[in-house]
Design a protein around this motif. Structure first.
Motif, PDB file in Angstrom:
ATOM      1  N   LYS A 192      25.858  -9.688  -9.822  1.00  0.00           N
ATOM      2  CA  LYS A 192      26.450  -9.547 -11.152  1.00  0.00           C
ATOM      3  C   LYS A 192      25.463  -9.011 -12.191  1.00  0.00           C
ATOM      4  N   SER A 193      24.273  -8.643 -11.738  1.00  0.00           N
ATOM      5  CA  SER A 193      23.294  -8.115 -12.675  1.00  0.00           C
ATOM      6  C   SER A 193      23.609  -6.646 -12.951  1.00  0.00           C
ATOM      7  N   LYS A 194      24.020  -6.353 -14.170  1.00  0.00           N
ATOM      8  CA  LYS A 194      24.461  -5.005 -14.512  1.00  0.00           C
ATOM      9  C   LYS A 194      23.800  -4.504 -15.788  1.00  0.00           C
ATOM     10  N   ALA A 195      23.752  -3.168 -15.899  1.00  0.00           N
ATOM     11  CA  ALA A 195      23.275  -2.508 -17.118  1.00  0.00           C
ATOM     12  C   ALA A 195      23.975  -1.163 -17.203  1.00  0.00           C
ATOM     13  N   ASN A 196      24.601  -0.914 -18.339  1.00  0.00           N
ATOM     14  CA  ASN A 196      25.325   0.343 -18.546  1.00  0.00           C
ATOM     15  C   ASN A 196      26.364   0.604 -17.451  1.00  0.00           C
ATOM     16  N   GLY A 197      27.015  -0.478 -16.997  1.00  0.00           N
ATOM     17  CA  GLY A 197      28.047  -0.335 -15.986  1.00  0.00           C
ATOM     18  C   GLY A 197      27.535  -0.151 -14.580  1.00  0.00           C
ATOM     19  N   LYS A 198      26.230  -0.262 -14.378  1.00  0.00           N
ATOM     20  CA  LYS A 198      25.619  -0.071 -13.063  1.00  0.00           C
ATOM     21  C   LYS A 198      25.077  -1.396 -12.547  1.00  0.00           C
ATOM     22  N   THR A 199      25.331  -1.672 -11.283  1.00  0.00           N
ATOM     23  CA  THR A 199      24.827  -2.883 -10.659  1.00  0.00           C
ATOM     24  C   THR A 199      23.378  -2.678 -10.243  1.00  0.00           C
ATOM     25  N   LEU A 200      22.469  -3.520 -10.736  1.00  0.00           N
ATOM     26  CA  LEU A 200      21.050  -3.431 -10.397  1.00  0.00           C
ATOM     27  C   LEU A 200      20.749  -4.429  -9.289  1.00  0.00           C
ATOM     28  N   VAL A 201      20.865  -3.961  -8.063  1.00  0.00           N
ATOM     29  CA  VAL A 201      20.800  -4.865  -6.920  1.00  0.00           C
ATOM     30  C   VAL A 201      19.409  -5.451  -6.724  1.00  0.00           C
ATOM     31  N   ASN A 202      18.376  -4.828  -7.312  1.00  0.00           N
ATOM     32  CA  ASN A 202      17.033  -5.387  -7.180  1.00  0.00           C
ATOM     33  C   ASN A 202      16.905  -6.739  -7.879  1.00  0.00           C
ATOM     34  N   ARG A 203      17.875  -7.064  -8.757  1.00  0.00           N
ATOM     35  CA  ARG A 203      17.856  -8.363  -9.434  1.00  0.00           C
ATOM     36  C   ARG A 203      18.630  -9.425  -8.649  1.00  0.00           C
ATOM     37  N   CYS A 204      19.042  -9.090  -7.427  1.00  0.00           N
ATOM     38  CA  CYS A 204      19.799 -10.029  -6.586  1.00  0.00           C
ATOM     39  C   CYS A 204      19.095 -10.212  -5.244  1.00  0.00           C
ATOM     40  N   PRO A 205      17.874 -10.783  -5.258  1.00  0.00           N
ATOM     41  CA  PRO A 205      17.131 -10.951  -4.003  1.00  0.00           C
ATOM     42  C   PRO A 205      17.775 -11.988  -3.088  1.00  0.00           C
ATOM     43  N   VAL A 206      17.547 -11.811  -1.815  1.00  0.00           N
ATOM     44  CA  VAL A 206      18.014 -12.748  -0.789  1.00  0.00           C
ATOM     45  C   VAL A 206      16.794 -13.204  -0.001  1.00  0.00           C
ATOM     46  N   ALA A 207      16.684 -14.506   0.227  1.00  0.00           N
ATOM     47  CA  ALA A 207      15.543 -15.032   0.971  1.00  0.00           C
ATOM     48  C   ALA A 207      15.599 -14.576   2.428  1.00  0.00           C
ATOM     49  N   LEU A 208      14.448 -14.176   2.956  1.00  0.00           N
ATOM     50  CA  LEU A 208      14.391 -13.783   4.356  1.00  0.00           C
ATOM     51  C   LEU A 208      14.472 -15.032   5.236  1.00  0.00           C
ATOM     52  N   PRO A 209      15.349 -15.042   6.221  1.00  0.00           N
ATOM     53  CA  PRO A 209      15.450 -16.205   7.106  1.00  0.00           C
ATOM     54  C   PRO A 209      14.237 -16.301   8.017  1.00  0.00           C
ATOM     55  N   ASN A 210      13.944 -17.483   8.450  1.00  0.00           N
ATOM     56  CA  ASN A 210      12.819 -17.710   9.348  1.00  0.00           C
ATOM     57  C   ASN A 210      13.265 -17.433  10.781  1.00  0.00           C
ATOM     58  N   VAL A 211      13.239 -16.167  11.140  1.00  0.00           N
ATOM     59  CA  VAL A 211      13.698 -15.741  12.470  1.00  0.00           C
ATOM     60  C   VAL A 211      12.505 -15.218  13.264  1.00  0.00           C
ATOM     61  N   PRO A 212      12.221 -15.802  14.416  1.00  0.00           N
ATOM     62  CA  PRO A 212      11.094 -15.316  15.219  1.00  0.00           C
ATOM     63  C   PRO A 212      11.491 -14.089  16.036  1.00  0.00           C
ATOM     64  N   GLY A 213      10.490 -13.453  16.611  1.00  0.00           N
ATOM     65  CA  GLY A 213      10.763 -12.381  17.559  1.00  0.00           C
ATOM     66  C   GLY A 213      10.661 -10.989  16.965  1.00  0.00           C
ATOM     67  N   THR A 214      10.345 -10.054  17.848  1.00  0.00           N
ATOM     68  CA  THR A 214      10.245  -8.636  17.503  1.00  0.00           C
ATOM     69  C   THR A 214      10.815  -7.819  18.649  1.00  0.00           C
ATOM     70  N   ALA A 215      11.688  -6.876  18.334  1.00  0.00           N
ATOM     71  CA  ALA A 215      12.239  -6.013  19.378  1.00  0.00           C
ATOM     72  C   ALA A 215      11.116  -5.196  20.007  1.00  0.00           C
ATOM     73  N   PRO A 216      11.230  -4.840  21.293  1.00  0.00           N
ATOM     74  CA  PRO A 216      10.187  -4.045  21.954  1.00  0.00           C
ATOM     75  C   PRO A 216       9.909  -2.747  21.200  1.00  0.00           C
ATOM     76  N   LEU A 217       8.648  -2.484  20.934  1.00  0.00           N
ATOM     77  CA  LEU A 217       8.274  -1.297  20.179  1.00  0.00           C
ATOM     78  C   LEU A 217       8.635  -0.013  20.934  1.00  0.00           C
ATOM     79  N   GLU A 218       8.696  -0.109  22.259  1.00  0.00           N
ATOM     80  CA  GLU A 218       8.992   1.070  23.078  1.00  0.00           C
ATOM     81  C   GLU A 218      10.398   1.625  22.853  1.00  0.00           C
ATOM     82  N   LEU A 219      11.293   0.806  22.263  1.00  0.00           N
ATOM     83  CA  LEU A 219      12.661   1.256  22.034  1.00  0.00           C
ATOM     84  C   LEU A 219      12.731   2.420  21.054  1.00  0.00           C
ATOM     85  N   PHE A 220      11.788   2.469  20.129  1.00  0.00           N
ATOM     86  CA  PHE A 220      11.900   3.361  18.982  1.00  0.00           C
ATOM     87  C   PHE A 220      11.078   4.629  19.205  1.00  0.00           C
TER      88      PHE A 220
END
Length: 332
Positions: free
Chosen positions: A302-330
């Protein structure tokens, strides 16, 4: 980016209509046989033959085969069928021995089979879906701009789509059937974008990536890797991986894939962690360091200015998720 995303999508679709018929046939060759190693039979003929078409066919088949694997989910029955088909082809090819005519016939047949298969498997970047997922009036105000009253010139949709300027887009199928796409801005590889779709093709997450350094030469024997890529001491601290989601559950689901992509990016992609001791060290060292990942919620911001939503003002906490996909995939 001055062109609106709607116009960009129309231009993209028009371009695809013109290029799709010849796409598979014009795909650049990828390295085939490693002719520096000792070879016998058919491989010797291919490596030593003065017939250019023979060695070129080998590269085409290798490139088309790798593209088919990239467009299918790892471990799936579909991918296994492709692998078995390639094994059968190699047996047929090697059975030709030094018979050049036989080799030509077998290799041309496999090339045409893989061209047809890749046309069926072809994956397109869902431009329109990404734009709808983000929203037309959503903006992301970078930290460097500082003041809260500043509105960036480009919308978030323009920023994300503006860094997908290559065709076909780099992508990989994940083990759950999802697809991770990535691209970069033409002429500015430091500006990159991510997008992830689930197994049904629905957009789940997009990301804006900026200024990740290439440290592929830093992680070598004799280097103090902590000084090279420690966020407190080196260029990694200026990098940013900003993720944008509608459902925070997507973060929990895809963070391992994002990490795998980012570490592969830091090493210049095409990683071979198990190839030798040097590669093992690189892969181990790079994963010791925290990535500059932040996340923001697109839904109910709901953070807006001049009719534009400023999504940088709506942070979401990063979940504590372990693991990393194999680097070779990319791979690129």
């Amino acid at each position: 980016m001055k062109t609106g995303w709607r116009k960009r999508i129309v231009l993209t679709i028009m371009g695809l209509i013109l290029t799709i018929p010849a796409l598979a046939e014009n795909m650049p060759p990828t390295t085939g046989l490693e002719c520096s190693r000792p070879k016998v039979g058919a491989e010797t003929v291919i490596c030593k033959s003065k017939i250019t078409e023979l060695s070129l066919l080998d590269m085409w088949v290798a490139g088309l085969y790798k593209r088919a694997l990239k467009n299918t989910t790892p471990g799936s029955a579909e991918q296994d069928k492709i692998i078995q088909g390639q094994r059968g082809y190699l047996q047929q090819r090697d059975a030709c021995g030094s018979d050049t005519a036989c080799l030509m016939k077998i290799m041309r047949t496999r090339q045409q089979q893989l061209i047809a298969l890749n046309k069926q498997l072809k994956i397109e970047l869902p431009d329109a879906d990404i734009a709808l997922f983000i929203g037309e009036h959503t903006y992301f105000q970078s930290a460097e701009e500082g003041r809260k009253d500043i509105i960036p010139e480009s919308s978030l949709a323009d920023r994300i789509l503006g860094a997908f300027e290559q065709y076909p887009p780099a992508h990989v199928k994940l083990t759950d059937g999802s697809t991770l796409f990535w691209g970069f801005q033409q002429g500015n590889g430091s500006v990159r974008s991510l997008a992830i779709t689930d197994a049904k093709g629905h957009v789940q997450l997009v990301g804006a990536v900026d200024d990740l350094p290439d440290i592929s030469n830093a992680i070598l024997p004799g280097h103090d890797t902590r000084d090279e890529i420690d966020p407190a001491k080196h260029r990694l601290r200026s990098g940013r991986i900003a993720l944008f989601v509608r459902d925070p559950a997507a973060l929990r689901r895809y963070l391992p894939a994002i990490r795998g992509w980012a570490y592969a990016d830091l090493l210049g992609f095409n990683v071979h962690c198990d190839k030798n001791a040097q590669w093992q060290q690189r892969c181990t060292e790079v994963q010791r360091y925290a990535l500059p990942i932040t996340a923001y919620g697109l839904m109910h911001c709901k953070s807006k200015a001049n009719g534009k939503t400023l999504v940088n003002r709506c942070p979401v906490a990063l979940p504590n998720v372990p693991g990393t996909a194999p680097l070779e995939l990319f791979r690129q």
